[in-house]
Scaffold this active site. Structure first.
Site, mmCIF file in Angstrom:
data_model
loop_
_atom_site.group_PDB
_atom_site.id
_atom_site.type_symbol
_atom_site.label_atom_id
_atom_site.label_comp_id
_atom_site.label_asym_id
_atom_site.label_seq_id
_atom_site.Cartn_x
_atom_site.Cartn_y
_atom_site.Cartn_z
ATOM 1 N N HIS A 1 -17.769 6.583 10.814
ATOM 2 C CA HIS A 1 -18.489 7.853 10.728
ATOM 3 C C HIS A 1 -18.061 8.708 11.913
ATOM 4 O O HIS A 1 -18.151 8.291 13.062
ATOM 5 C CB HIS A 1 -20.004 7.647 10.754
ATOM 6 C CG HIS A 1 -20.757 8.947 10.615
ATOM 7 N ND1 HIS A 1 -21.169 9.427 9.394
ATOM 8 C CD2 HIS A 1 -21.144 9.868 11.542
ATOM 9 C CE1 HIS A 1 -21.788 10.586 9.570
ATOM 10 N NE2 HIS A 1 -21.777 10.883 10.867
ATOM 11 N N CYS A 2 -17.596 9.919 11.631
ATOM 12 C CA CYS A 2 -17.080 10.796 12.675
ATOM 13 C C CYS A 2 -18.079 11.921 12.953
ATOM 14 O O CYS A 2 -18.357 12.739 12.067
ATOM 15 C CB CYS A 2 -15.728 11.376 12.252
ATOM 16 S SG CYS A 2 -14.991 12.450 13.503
ATOM 17 N N VAL A 3 -18.613 11.960 14.173
ATOM 18 C CA VAL A 3 -19.578 13.002 14.529
ATOM 19 C C VAL A 3 -18.900 14.362 14.640
ATOM 20 O O VAL A 3 -19.562 15.403 14.506
ATOM 21 C CB VAL A 3 -20.300 12.669 15.855
ATOM 22 C CG1 VAL A 3 -21.142 11.416 15.700
ATOM 23 C CG2 VAL A 3 -19.298 12.503 17.001
#
Length: 299
Positions: A149-151
């Site tokens: 998951h990439c913020v």
């Protein structure tokens, strides 16, 4: 008494809700990224190289080339970024059931990132999990061939947007590297004092900050890209790295070039664009995240 109350309070905390806070963090980082991009744009185009395109009636080929390349890369960055953000990384179909030829494991493993030889069941989503599928605690859903998951993009990176994410990294690296090199002479003159007599204090400050940030981002992105290149050519995700270490032969490793095509497709003309041909979408099952070809010599 107090200890027992404290223990009860801690046990009632839902870790998945805490992970959900990362999504809020991602939204808060967007204005920061926009501010940095604006500072770099101002430094490269408005303060340094834009005014040099036409100077004393003469056109500077170098200044024109730098400004054109900067804008072309910027267009590709925005295009790839929007594709990563707004593309579904891969959701498990609501009515999906495990194929008969694949085994089923009855236990759920929501937090266990290892892959088993059969299909698993997700207790959070209440659905079967295809091979290489994992539950994202931030998005609170299962993602097909989840990488992470990439913020920065406020989204998961999975089977259906991994190529867009990689292109976003590459074009951002090229842009920041170009900016760092383009601002390098100005950066040197800042310390020598040559530019302090010709430039305003604001231009000097923004140019200095932009050059430092561009160099820092370029170096960090280069390391990140090298890591993902190794993942692509071995057909591995960030989550699967640890399982691969314990396996003598990785069952999804089809060879470097075939592994590359599993992510970027077979059409060379589309490798550098966040697009897939209709033929690749039809023929490459890995792009849909439900089925994956495996090595013939791996049982």
């Amino acid at each position: 008494m107090c200890c027992s109350c404290g223990g009860a309070a801690l046990s009632s905390v839902n870790p998945f809700r805490l992970c959900g806070g990362l999504r809020v963090l991602g939204y808060l980082m967007l204005p920061l990224v926009a501010a940095i991009a604006g500072a770099v744009y101002y430094a490269v185009v408005a303060a340094v190289w834009g005014p040099r395109i036409v100077k004393h009636g003469h056109v500077s080929a170098l200044a024109l080339l730098i400004v054109i390349l900067f804008h072309l890369l910027l267009v590709m960055i925005v295009w790839c970024y929007l594709r990563v953000v707004f593309s579904d990384p891969g959701s498990v179909p609501h009515d999906w059931t495990p194929p008969v030829e694949q085994g089923v494991i009855g236990q759920s493993d929501v937090q266990d990132p290892s892959i088993d030889t059969g299909i698993r069941h997700c207790a959070r989503c209440q659905n079967w999990k295809p091979l290489r599928c994992h539950h994202c605690s931030v998005c609170d859903r299962c993602v097909l061939k989840m990488d992470h998951h990439c913020v920065w993009v406020v989204n998961c990176v999975g089977a259906r947007n991994y190529k867009f994410f990689l292109l976003f990294l590459v074009y951002t690296f090229l842009e920041t590297a170009l900016s760092a090199l383009a601002l390098l002479p100005h950066f040197i003159s800042f310390f020598s004092g040559e530019s302090r007599h010709t430039d305003s204090t604001m231009n000097l400050s923004i140019t200095f900050i932009a050059s430092v940030l561009s160099a820092a981002f370029a170096l960090s992105l280069l390391c990140f890209i090298c890591m993902h290149v190794s993942l692509v050519i071995t057909n591995t995700t960030s989550i699967e790295i640890y399982e691969k270490k314990s396996s003598a032969l990785w069952q999804y490793d089809l060879g470097n070039f075939k592994n590359f095509e599993q992510v970027f497709g077979t059409k060379k003309r589309l490798w550098f664009f966040p697009l897939y041909s209709a033929e690749d979408l039809e023929n490459i099952s890995a792009l849909h995240g439900l089925e994956f070809p495996i090595r013939a010599n791996v049982v």
